[in-house]
Write a protein that holds these residues in place. Structure first.
Motif, PDB file in Angstrom:
ATOM      1  N   ASP A  59    -106.602  88.976 -13.941  1.00 36.29           N
ATOM      2  CA  ASP A  59    -107.691  89.675 -13.248  1.00 36.29           C
ATOM      3  C   ASP A  59    -109.016  88.944 -13.441  1.00 36.29           C
ATOM      4  O   ASP A  59    -109.240  88.296 -14.465  1.00 36.29           O
ATOM      5  CB  ASP A  59    -107.850  91.107 -13.785  1.00 36.29           C
ATOM      6  N   MET A  60    -109.899  89.093 -12.461  1.00 37.06           N
ATOM      7  CA  MET A  60    -111.250  88.550 -12.558  1.00 37.06           C
ATOM      8  C   MET A  60    -112.001  89.314 -13.642  1.00 37.06           C
ATOM      9  O   MET A  60    -111.865  90.535 -13.761  1.00 37.06           O
ATOM     10  CB  MET A  60    -111.947  88.730 -11.211  1.00 37.06           C
ATOM     11  N   LEU A  61    -112.811  88.608 -14.442  1.00 38.16           N
ATOM     12  CA  LEU A  61    -113.558  89.246 -15.521  1.00 38.16           C
ATOM     13  C   LEU A  61    -115.039  89.348 -15.171  1.00 38.16           C
ATOM     14  O   LEU A  61    -115.598  88.457 -14.541  1.00 38.16           O
ATOM     15  CB  LEU A  61    -113.379  88.474 -16.827  1.00 38.16           C
ATOM     16  N   PHE A  62    -115.642  90.448 -15.600  1.00 36.13           N
ATOM     17  CA  PHE A  62    -117.060  90.708 -15.405  1.00 36.13           C
ATOM     18  C   PHE A  62    -117.727  90.810 -16.767  1.00 36.13           C
ATOM     19  O   PHE A  62    -117.195  91.448 -17.679  1.00 36.13           O
ATOM     20  CB  PHE A  62    -117.273  92.016 -14.620  1.00 36.13           C
ATOM     21  N   GLY A  90    -138.150  87.427 -40.143  1.00 32.50           N
ATOM     22  CA  GLY A  90    -137.091  88.294 -40.647  1.00 32.50           C
ATOM     23  C   GLY A  90    -136.661  89.340 -39.642  1.00 32.50           C
ATOM     24  O   GLY A  90    -135.880  90.225 -39.961  1.00 32.50           O
ATOM     25  N   ALA A  91    -137.155  89.242 -38.403  1.00 34.97           N
ATOM     26  CA  ALA A  91    -136.781  90.213 -37.378  1.00 34.97           C
ATOM     27  C   ALA A  91    -135.335  89.988 -36.945  1.00 34.97           C
ATOM     28  O   ALA A  91    -134.893  88.854 -36.813  1.00 34.97           O
ATOM     29  CB  ALA A  91    -137.714  90.102 -36.174  1.00 34.97           C
ATOM     30  N   ASN A  92    -134.603  91.069 -36.748  1.00 31.34           N
ATOM     31  CA  ASN A  92    -133.235  91.004 -36.263  1.00 31.34           C
ATOM     32  C   ASN A  92    -133.155  91.691 -34.900  1.00 31.34           C
ATOM     33  O   ASN A  92    -133.812  92.705 -34.667  1.00 31.34           O
ATOM     34  CB  ASN A  92    -132.269  91.665 -37.233  1.00 31.34           C
ATOM     35  N   TYR A  93    -132.359  91.123 -34.022  1.00 32.93           N
ATOM     36  CA  TYR A  93    -132.190  91.640 -32.671  1.00 32.93           C
ATOM     37  C   TYR A  93    -130.707  91.868 -32.422  1.00 32.93           C
ATOM     38  O   TYR A  93    -129.893  90.981 -32.689  1.00 32.93           O
ATOM     39  CB  TYR A  93    -132.735  90.646 -31.641  1.00 32.93           C
ATOM     40  N   ASP A  94    -130.347  93.033 -31.899  1.00 36.68           N
ATOM     41  CA  ASP A  94    -128.959  93.322 -31.568  1.00 36.68           C
ATOM     42  C   ASP A  94    -128.653  92.789 -30.177  1.00 36.68           C
ATOM     43  O   ASP A  94    -129.455  92.924 -29.253  1.00 36.68           O
ATOM     44  CB  ASP A  94    -128.687  94.826 -31.610  1.00 36.68           C
ATOM     45  N   LEU A  95    -127.487  92.182 -30.021  1.00 32.61           N
ATOM     46  CA  LEU A  95    -127.021  91.658 -28.742  1.00 32.61           C
ATOM     47  C   LEU A  95    -125.590  92.120 -28.560  1.00 32.61           C
ATOM     48  O   LEU A  95    -124.799  92.091 -29.504  1.00 32.61           O
ATOM     49  CB  LEU A  95    -127.093  90.127 -28.735  1.00 32.61           C
ATOM     50  N   GLN A  96    -125.261  92.527 -27.345  1.00 27.86           N
ATOM     51  CA  GLN A  96    -123.926  93.033 -27.063  1.00 27.86           C
ATOM     52  C   GLN A  96    -123.471  92.495 -25.707  1.00 27.86           C
ATOM     53  O   GLN A  96    -124.285  92.351 -24.787  1.00 27.86           O
ATOM     54  CB  GLN A  96    -123.971  94.560 -27.016  1.00 27.86           C
ATOM     55  N   VAL A  97    -122.192  92.184 -25.601  1.00 27.59           N
ATOM     56  CA  VAL A  97    -121.617  91.850 -24.300  1.00 27.59           C
ATOM     57  C   VAL A  97    -120.432  92.774 -24.060  1.00 27.59           C
ATOM     58  O   VAL A  97    -119.667  93.084 -24.974  1.00 27.59           O
ATOM     59  CB  VAL A  97    -121.194  90.359 -24.198  1.00 27.59           C
ATOM     60  N   LEU A  98    -120.358  93.270 -22.842  1.00 32.78           N
ATOM     61  CA  LEU A  98    -119.223  94.061 -22.391  1.00 32.78           C
ATOM     62  C   LEU A  98    -118.458  93.199 -21.394  1.00 32.78           C
ATOM     63  O   LEU A  98    -119.039  92.687 -20.432  1.00 32.78           O
ATOM     64  CB  LEU A  98    -119.690  95.351 -21.716  1.00 32.78           C
ATOM     65  N   ILE A  99    -117.170  93.026 -21.628  1.00 31.95           N
ATOM     66  CA  ILE A  99    -116.325  92.219 -20.750  1.00 31.95           C
ATOM     67  C   ILE A  99    -115.242  93.145 -20.211  1.00 31.95           C
ATOM     68  O   ILE A  99    -114.549  93.806 -20.983  1.00 31.95           O
ATOM     69  CB  ILE A  99    -115.686  91.044 -21.514  1.00 31.95           C
ATOM     70  N   THR A 100    -115.094  93.185 -18.882  1.00 31.00           N
ATOM     71  CA  THR A 100    -114.097  94.071 -18.292  1.00 31.00           C
ATOM     72  C   THR A 100    -113.419  93.394 -17.109  1.00 31.00           C
ATOM     73  O   THR A 100    -113.979  92.496 -16.481  1.00 31.00           O
ATOM     74  CB  THR A 100    -114.724  95.407 -17.837  1.00 31.00           C
ATOM     75  N   ASP A 101    -112.230  93.852 -16.841  1.00 32.08           N
ATOM     76  CA  ASP A 101    -111.506  93.399 -15.658  1.00 32.08           C
ATOM     77  C   ASP A 101    -111.434  94.517 -14.622  1.00 32.08           C
ATOM     78  O   ASP A 101    -110.655  94.462 -13.692  1.00 32.08           O
ATOM     79  CB  ASP A 101    -110.111  92.909 -16.033  1.00 32.08           C
ATOM     80  N   GLY A 102    -112.253  95.529 -14.812  1.00 30.87           N
ATOM     81  CA  GLY A 102    -112.237  96.681 -13.927  1.00 30.87           C
ATOM     82  C   GLY A 102    -111.483  97.853 -14.525  1.00 30.87           C
ATOM     83  O   GLY A 102    -111.522  98.955 -14.013  1.00 30.87           O
ATOM     84  N   GLY A 103    -110.806  97.631 -15.635  1.00 33.63           N
ATOM     85  CA  GLY A 103    -110.108  98.681 -16.372  1.00 33.63           C
ATOM     86  C   GLY A 103    -110.735  98.810 -17.748  1.00 33.63           C
ATOM     87  O   GLY A 103    -111.950  98.868 -17.869  1.00 33.63           O
TER      88      GLY A 103
END
Length: 131
Positions: A59-62, A90-103
């Protein structure tokens, strides 16, 4: 582009593909991706994060990148950022990635720890002469 709605855990609530069809979630490629967790960076230095996944169903990924709960980037496997002069200390930054194929989706988190750039000292006030 395709529209997805996610819950707080990163699961897809609505997507442009039909549900009920057997589907395997994307799998993070641990050899080409930045390991989740703490990533150190410096002010004025390029910081790059990679999140590459595969899908056994073909499946294609987003990809959707988020910081502070806001979408900052989409449709790419790579995040790059050059922190400015005063984004460290000393600053910290949160980073997140969501990877889905539609499900079902895959959620990956990093904590970006940005250190100060070594600046020249600045004299403030008058120096007292020594005797």
């Amino acid at each position: 582009g395709a529209q997805f709605n996610f819950d707080s855990s990163g699961e897809v609530l609505t997507a442009p593909f039909p549900f009920g069809v057997p589907n395997n979630p994307p799998v993070l490629d641990i050899f080409t991706s930045t390991p989740p967790g703490l990533v150190a960076g410096k002010e004025q230095s390029l910081l790059e994060i990679n999140a590459e996944a595969t899908d056994v169903d073909g499946d294609m990924l987003f990809y959707v990148w988020k910081q502070k709960g806001e979408i900052i980037l989409s449709d790419t496997q790579h995040f790059s950022w050059t922190p400015g002069s005063f984004e460290g200390g000393g600053a910290n930054y949160d980073l997140q990635v969501l990877i889905t194929d539609g499900g079902r989706g895959l959620k990956i988190d990093w904590e970006l720890a940005i250190q100060d750039f070594n600046r020249k000292p600045v004299i403030s006030g008058a120096c007292l002469p020594t005797v």
